[in-house]
Structures are given as structure tokens and as C-alpha cells.
Scaffold this active site. Structure first.
Site, short mmCIF file in Angstrom:
data_model
loop_
_atom_site.label_atom_id
_atom_site.label_comp_id
_atom_site.label_asym_id
_atom_site.label_seq_id
_atom_site.Cartn_x
_atom_site.Cartn_y
_atom_site.Cartn_z
N ASP A 158 11.94 -53.23 9.81
CA ASP A 158 11.67 -52.76 11.18
C ASP A 158 12.15 -51.31 11.28
OD1 ASP A 158 14.53 -53.79 13.22
OD2 ASP A 158 14.44 -53.35 11.06
N ASP A 204 16.79 -48.78 7.62
CA ASP A 204 15.66 -49.31 6.85
C ASP A 204 15.08 -48.21 5.97
OD1 ASP A 204 15.67 -50.54 9.73
OD2 ASP A 204 14.70 -52.08 8.51
N ASN A 262 13.87 -52.98 15.71
CA ASN A 262 14.53 -51.79 16.28
C ASN A 262 13.69 -51.20 17.41
OD1 ASN A 262 16.95 -51.30 14.77
ND2 ASN A 262 15.68 -50.84 12.99
N THR A 318 14.96 -56.54 6.00
CA THR A 318 15.94 -55.70 6.71
C THR A 318 15.67 -55.64 8.21
OG1 THR A 318 14.62 -53.70 6.33
CG2 THR A 318 16.26 -54.27 4.65
N PHE A 338 21.92 -58.07 15.60
CA PHE A 338 20.63 -57.77 16.23
C PHE A 338 19.44 -58.45 15.57
CE2 PHE A 338 17.40 -55.82 18.58
CZ PHE A 338 16.40 -55.45 17.69
N ASN A 339 19.32 -58.41 14.23
CA ASN A 339 18.13 -58.95 13.57
C ASN A 339 17.94 -60.43 13.87
OD1 ASN A 339 17.28 -56.55 12.41
ND2 ASN A 339 18.37 -56.92 10.49
N HIS A 373 23.88 -50.73 7.12
CA HIS A 373 23.47 -52.14 7.09
C HIS A 373 22.41 -52.42 6.01
CE1 HIS A 373 25.67 -52.73 10.84
NE2 HIS A 373 24.94 -51.80 11.44
N ASP A 374 21.18 -51.98 6.24
CA ASP A 374 20.07 -52.35 5.36
C ASP A 374 20.24 -51.87 3.93
OD1 ASP A 374 17.74 -51.81 8.09
OD2 ASP A 374 18.99 -53.54 7.60
O1 RIB Z 1 22.26 -55.13 13.06
C1 RIB Z 1 21.77 -54.18 12.15
C2 RIB Z 1 20.32 -54.39 11.87
O2 RIB Z 1 19.56 -54.25 13.07
C3 RIB Z 1 19.73 -53.36 10.89
O3 RIB Z 1 18.72 -53.97 10.13
C4 RIB Z 1 19.12 -52.32 11.80
O4 RIB Z 1 18.03 -51.62 11.19
C5 RIB Z 1 18.61 -53.19 12.92
O5 RIB Z 1 17.36 -53.73 12.49
CA CA Z 2 16.51 -52.94 10.06
#
Ligand code: RIB
Ligand code: CA
Length: 316
Positions: free
Chosen positions: A11, A16, A40, A127, A168-169, A241-242
């Protein structure tokens, strides 16, 4: 060299983008396809951001647009945090793609076709929210036997980020995560408990900017925005993160994973999207995933920034 086929589902926001550039430049990996998903930001924006990235970095993998909505709720984007197009910047902005477009098939169908036609089991690097993968497994359960593993950034073995409980994901599509967990595909989960050990810093922005090309300054400007997400004025170290997933696929020795039984909360009001990790397996429950618990954070960041610098020089 026998390379590992990897399909990326993303996303595209900034992290990413960093993960995509890194994985596309791993000699031992062949990026066989990319699917985009709402997360996102809107599907239109995540797809634009992904096409801009593959075009500017000369990444030849085909890109397919996937799902525009989660399985059981309206989209939960975070443009308020990441900027209107999900790829905020302090100045220069990744230009819109000119040549690259999405493939004709829906991202879910393209993923199914790739899994069915591949000669070697596919590694899926996810991701963003797992909406595309969940639909693919529901439409074509047979692909579960051709997926080597799903290596996913998402969830948390401790606290959340989007809410106190949820990362979030997962929050963006909890039903999708539950569907993939229940499918039985081997899952390796990189949650916030892990990615908070992998911190990119203002010095890394300097290293990218030092390449000196217009694209390097643009990427550095996007990173500068990312480093100000929490603090607005002053940059501060931020979890990468990703890219932690991309680094794991290249250097698993930098990480420790533990077997666990993972469940996703879908019914809670305060806790919807929380991932509950039970590590007392098999005594308390049967293991259904491998959960990353530690990383050599600085080695990971140096690797990802190094791959970005290398890619910027290659396209200069
Ligand atoms: O919480 C972090 C994730 O949420 C990452 O993948 C960031 O790109 C968002 O998608
Ligand atoms: Ca992401």
C-alpha cells in the site's frame, strides 16, 4: 543462480517504497509481480506511488491494482498522517509515472495466476493490509499449496500504533488477517514489537541525499517528512516497518522468530484489529505462525539504506 520468486503486495507509502526498492535489488531474489491495495491511502494513490517507484528505479516487475476496499468495513486510510497522496514530502515529490501502467488483470487474479503457473513455490511479501491475499485464498484455496510462505509486516506482539491495541495494517482490514491466518499458509509476522527495534535516523537521510542526484534529493525529502511524522518540526528516529521484511528475506540471520498462536480481534470495540500472540505453544494452543521478536536493527537499516543508495546510483 537459482533465485527465490517473491510477489510483493503493498500500500505504497514511504516505507513500502523503501522495501520495494530493496527487494527489487536483492541478487538472490526475483520480484515476479507487485499488487497494490488500499491502506496508507486510496488504491489510486498506492498504485500511482508504486508505478512511480518502479518506473524511476527501473524495476521491471509487472504491477497490478488490487482491492479498493477492505473486506468488511469502509477504507481506513491515514492521509491525515502521511499526506494527501500517502507519500508526504518536505519539498520535492516523486513525479507521476509516465510510461508504467498497471497490468490488465485485477491484482487478486494476477496473484492467483502467478501462484498457479509458477514453477517454484512463491514467497509473498506483504507490506499493507492483507485484503488482496485474503480474497485470493478465498477464490482459489488451491494456491495455499503453492505459497512457500507469507512474510508480512503487520500486527504487534505488544501495543498498537493506529490505536493503543491495533497496528494499522491489521486495523485496516482485520477480517483479511483472520482469513489468511486461518488458511494455513505459513506466516512469518513482523509486527511493531519488531519494527520498533529498526530505527531510521536523520543521518540516514544525509547518506541518501549525499548521492546528489535529483531523485536522491526527492527520496531524501520524502524520508525527511517520514522522520517528522511524530514531531512535525524536528526529525526523530522512526521505525522502518516494511523494509524490515525485505531485509529479513535477504538476511534472516539478523532476526529471531518464535513460534506462536496468533489471533486477530474482529469483534472488540476498543480492541478491534489487535493481534493476540500466544507464545506458550503447543501447551496453550497450536502454533499457527512464526513471530519476529528481535532484530539487529542497525544492520537492517544500514542494509536498506545501502540498497537505496546503490539503486539511486544505478539509475543516475
Ligand atoms: O503500521 C505500519 C504499517 O502501516 C506500514 O506497512 C505502513 O506502510 C502502513 O501501511
Ligand atoms: Ca505499508
Amino acid at each position: 543462480m537459482n533465485t527465490t520468486p517473491v510477489w510483493m503486495d503493498c500500500d505504497t507509502g514511504f516505507d513500502d517504497l523503501m522495501a520495494l526498492v530493496a527487494i527489487a535489488n536483492e541478487p538472490a531474489i526475483t520480484l515476479v509481480g507487485v499488487s497494490t491495495v488500499v491502506g496508507n491511502t486510496s488504491l489510486a494513490n498506492t498504485t500511482r506511488n508504486t508505478l512511480a517507484t518502479v518506473e524511476l528505479f527501473g524495476i521491471t516487475a509487472p504491477v497490478y491494482a488490487g482491492c479498493a476496499s477492505p473486506m468488511a468495513q469502509p477504507p481506513q486510510t491515514i492521509e491525515s498522517l502521511l499526506g494527501a497522496d500517502g507519500l508526504g514530502t518536505i519539498d520535492r515529490r516523486l513525479p507521476d509515472p509516465v510510461r508504467r501502467t498497471v497490468g490488465p488483470r485485477h491484482g487478486v487474479q494476477a496473484l492467483i495466476d502467478c501462484c498457479r503457473l509458477t514453477q517454484r513455490p512463491i514467497t509473498i511479501m506483504a507490506t499493507g493490509p492483507l485484503t488482496n491475499l485474503a480474497h485470493a485464498l478465498a477464490l482459489a484455496p488451491d494456491i495455499a499449496t503453492t505459497i512457500e510462505r507469507v512474510v508480512v509486516m503487520g500486527g504487534s506482539a505488544d501495543s498498537g500504533n493506529h490505536t493503543a491495541a491495533a497496528e494499522f495494517n491489521v486495523y485496516a482490514d482485520p477480517e483479511a488477517w483472520r482469513q489468511v491466518l486461518r488458511s494455513g499458509v505459513p506466516m512469518e509476522i513482523f509486527g511493531l514489537n519488531l519494527t520498533r527495534q529498526v530505527l531510521i535516523t536523520p543521518a540516514d537521510e544525509d547518506a541518501i541525499r549525499a548521492v546528489g542526484t535529483p531523485l536522491a534529493h526527492t527520496i531524501a525529502d520524502h524520508l525527511a517528512f517520514y522522520l517528522r511524522i511524530r514531531t512535525k518540526d524536528e526529525p526523530s528516529p522512526m521505525p522502518l516497518h516494511d523494509p524490515s521484511v525485505a531485509a529479513y528475506l535477504a538476511h534472516p540471520e539478523w532476526f529471531e522468530l518464535k513460534d506462536a498462536h496468533v489471533e486477530v480481534e474482529v469483534a472488540g470495540t476498543v480492541t478491534r484489529g489487535a493481534t493476540v500472540c500466544e507464545f506458550r505453544v503447543p501447551r496453550k494452543a497450536a502454533p499457527n505462525a512464526h513471530v519476529a521478536v528481535s532484530a539487529q536493527g542497525r544492520a537492517v537499516v544500514d542494509h536498506i539504506v545501502g540498497r537505496m543508495v546503490q539503486a539511486l546510483i544505478a539509475v543516475a
